[in-house]
Design an enzyme around this catalytic site. Structure first.
Site, mmCIF file in Angstrom:
data_model
loop_
_atom_site.group_PDB
_atom_site.id
_atom_site.type_symbol
_atom_site.label_atom_id
_atom_site.label_comp_id
_atom_site.label_asym_id
_atom_site.label_seq_id
_atom_site.Cartn_x
_atom_site.Cartn_y
_atom_site.Cartn_z
ATOM 1 N N LYS A 128 0.706 -1.220 -0.024
ATOM 2 C CA LYS A 128 -0.059 -0.026 0.005
ATOM 3 C C LYS A 128 0.776 1.122 -0.063
ATOM 4 C CE LYS A 128 -4.169 -1.558 -0.011
ATOM 5 N NZ LYS A 128 -4.106 -3.286 -0.313
HETATM 6 C C1 LIG Z 1 -5.331 -3.979 0.610
HETATM 7 C C2 LIG Z 1 -6.858 -3.825 0.727
HETATM 8 C C3 LIG Z 1 -7.732 -3.967 1.761
HETATM 9 C C4 LIG Z 1 -7.211 -4.712 3.022
HETATM 10 O O1 LIG Z 1 -6.037 -5.133 3.015
HETATM 11 P P1 LIG Z 1 -5.298 -6.072 4.270
HETATM 12 O O2 LIG Z 1 -4.270 -6.625 3.243
HETATM 13 O O3 LIG Z 1 -5.958 -6.792 4.840
HETATM 14 O O4 LIG Z 1 -4.310 -4.841 4.908
HETATM 15 C C5 LIG Z 1 -9.074 -3.830 1.626
HETATM 16 N N1 LIG Z 1 -9.673 -3.334 0.678
HETATM 17 C C6 LIG Z 1 -9.017 -2.961 -0.306
HETATM 18 C C7 LIG Z 1 -9.624 -2.353 -1.508
HETATM 19 C C8 LIG Z 1 -7.709 -3.110 -0.521
HETATM 20 O O5 LIG Z 1 -6.953 -2.908 -1.566
#
Ligand SMILES: *Cc1c(COP(=O)(O)O)cnc(C)c1O
Length: 400
Positions: free
Chosen positions: A186
């Site tokens: 992220k």
């Molecule tokens: C990355 C992501 C999440 C949750 O991510 P984790 O890998 O659990 O931290 C939730 N929604 C979206 C749209 C994402 O891209």
């Protein structure tokens, strides 16, 4: 796009503070931790960076959405309207609280189509959950109006759009609650982690307890905490929070680099009249994590993707229509209701019904869309080089 590209001394220093005391847990151990509180510091930094009074860190973005849903009282029998284009985590979290994910079509914003949302409202609808996909936002005014009219909750999955804004407000701070993910890919990362943002003190207090076994955190002695409700363990560790603390200090730089690289690439692709771009409800608020663009039809998109594959330039470009993680078309586990533990028969039937609806309106968008991830490590020459190759592949596909 991902903050891990900038790993360095800042992150190591923050982590070393924690390694020096050995107190890896975010609560308690007040003496030996020598006043090192990385999770608390990161929560405070999040509140001031994003302009929100309350932030509760969690172990992941998925557990952040689960926590937000639970704190807002979303559960058995409730329907949550969400987009057919998102990461699987969004529906996992809805399922985890016993609610029904009602998937609806996206439009060329690559987020919820407000009129599809309206059509999906029933007497069971409790919440609308827009997902601000690929760095940019849903039409929040339209969705807010629908929520107000129908007395629905608004939860923003802003996991992919950290630092994006809508009419001056940070994505994730507009609804009743919002969430970020700090997983490894992220915009800023903790390694693993997430956060619930809210303007509502009661929602925050519930998140605080829910993520730590329902502890009320009322006194100085953890062992004496009361449990006003049942919770889980969705805590972040001090080590993970330490990484995030270094990353949040670089976030503005990340966003500057993304915007600069995004502009160069977009200008190059815009020279091709057949290419169009994602519509963005508030272009100034785009976090520019991705550049998302459309070919005129599915056939041309597939041709361009295949050429990119042949020319070895597909890495970092996403054809979501063919992707197992982000689009309804390939979510067979959801369509078939495959879980390890039994769901109630009603719940399972409702989940499967929703996942097997007609999504041809989304197909018409997603089958033409390619998203190019914007790297933090590109030099200006490298962006231009990438752009040149991309343009070459597109022209080759169009002229075939
Ligand atoms: C990355 C992501 C999440 C949750 O991510 P984790 O890998 O659990 O931290 C939730 N929604 C979206 C749209 C994402 O891209």
């Amino acid at each position: 796009m991902p903050g891990f590209e900038t790993w360095g001394a800042e992150e190591r220093n923050e982590v070393n503070d924690v390694l020096n005391t050995g107190i890896l847990m975010r609560y308690g151990f007040d003496g030996p931790r020598k006043n090192i509180w990385k999770a608390k510091d990161l929560e405070n930094a999040i509140c001031s960076t994003f302009g929100v009074p309350y932030a509760q860190l969690t172990s992941s973005g998925t557990s952040a959405i689960t926590t937000a849903m639970a704190a807002l009282g979303i559960g058995y029998g409730d329907e949550v309207i969400m987009p057919a284009f998102t990461f699987v985590a969004s529906f996992e979290a809805v399922l985890s609280v016993g609610a029904i994910p009602v998937l609806v079509d996206v439009d060329d914003t690559l987020t919820l189509n407000p009129s599809a949302v309206k059509n999906a409202i029933t007497s069971k609808t409790k919440c609308i959950m827009p997902v601000h996909m690929c760095g940019s936002m849903a039409d929040m005014d339209a969705l807010k109006t629908i929520c107000d009219e129908h007395h629905l909750l608004l939860v923003e999955d802003a996991c992919q759009s950290i630092g994006g804004t809508y009419h001056g407000k940070h994505l994730g701070t507009i609804g009743d609650a919002g969430t970020f993910s700090f997983d490894f890919v992220k915009t800023m990362t903790c390694g693993e982690g997430g956060v619930v943002l809210t303007n509502n003190r009661d929602v925050y207090t519930k998140c605080h307890g829910y993520t730590d076994h329902g502890h009320d955190h009322a006194g100085a002695d953890r062992g004496a905490d009361l449990h006003p409700f049942i919770g889980y363990n969705y805590r972040i560790s001090e080590l993970h929070a330490a990484v995030g603390l270094a990353q949040i200090k670089k976030l503005l730089d990340f966003l500057d680099i993304q915007r600069r690289n995004h502009t160069v690439l977009k200008n190059m692709l815009a020279e091709i009249p057949e290419i169009s771009f994602r519509s963005i409800p508030d272009p100034q608020g785009d976090s520019c994590t991705f550049l998302s663009w459309f070919l005129p039809d599915q056939e041309m998109a597939v041709r361009v993707v295949n050429i990119m594959k042949e020319e070895n330039i597909l890495a970092g470009n996403f054809y979501w229509f063919d992707n197992n993680w982000h689009y309804i078309r390939k979510w067979d586990h959801l369509k078939n209701g495959i879980t390890l533990n039994a769901l109630s028969p009603d719940h399972k039937a409702a989940v499967m019904f929703q996942a097997n609806k007609d999504f041809s309106a989304s197909d018409a968008i997603m089958s033409r869309c390619i998203s190019t991830a914007i790297s933090l490590s590109w030099t200006e020459d490298q962006v231009k080089e990438k752009g040149k190759k991309l343009v070459g592949a597109v022209l080759k596909g169009l002229n075939n």
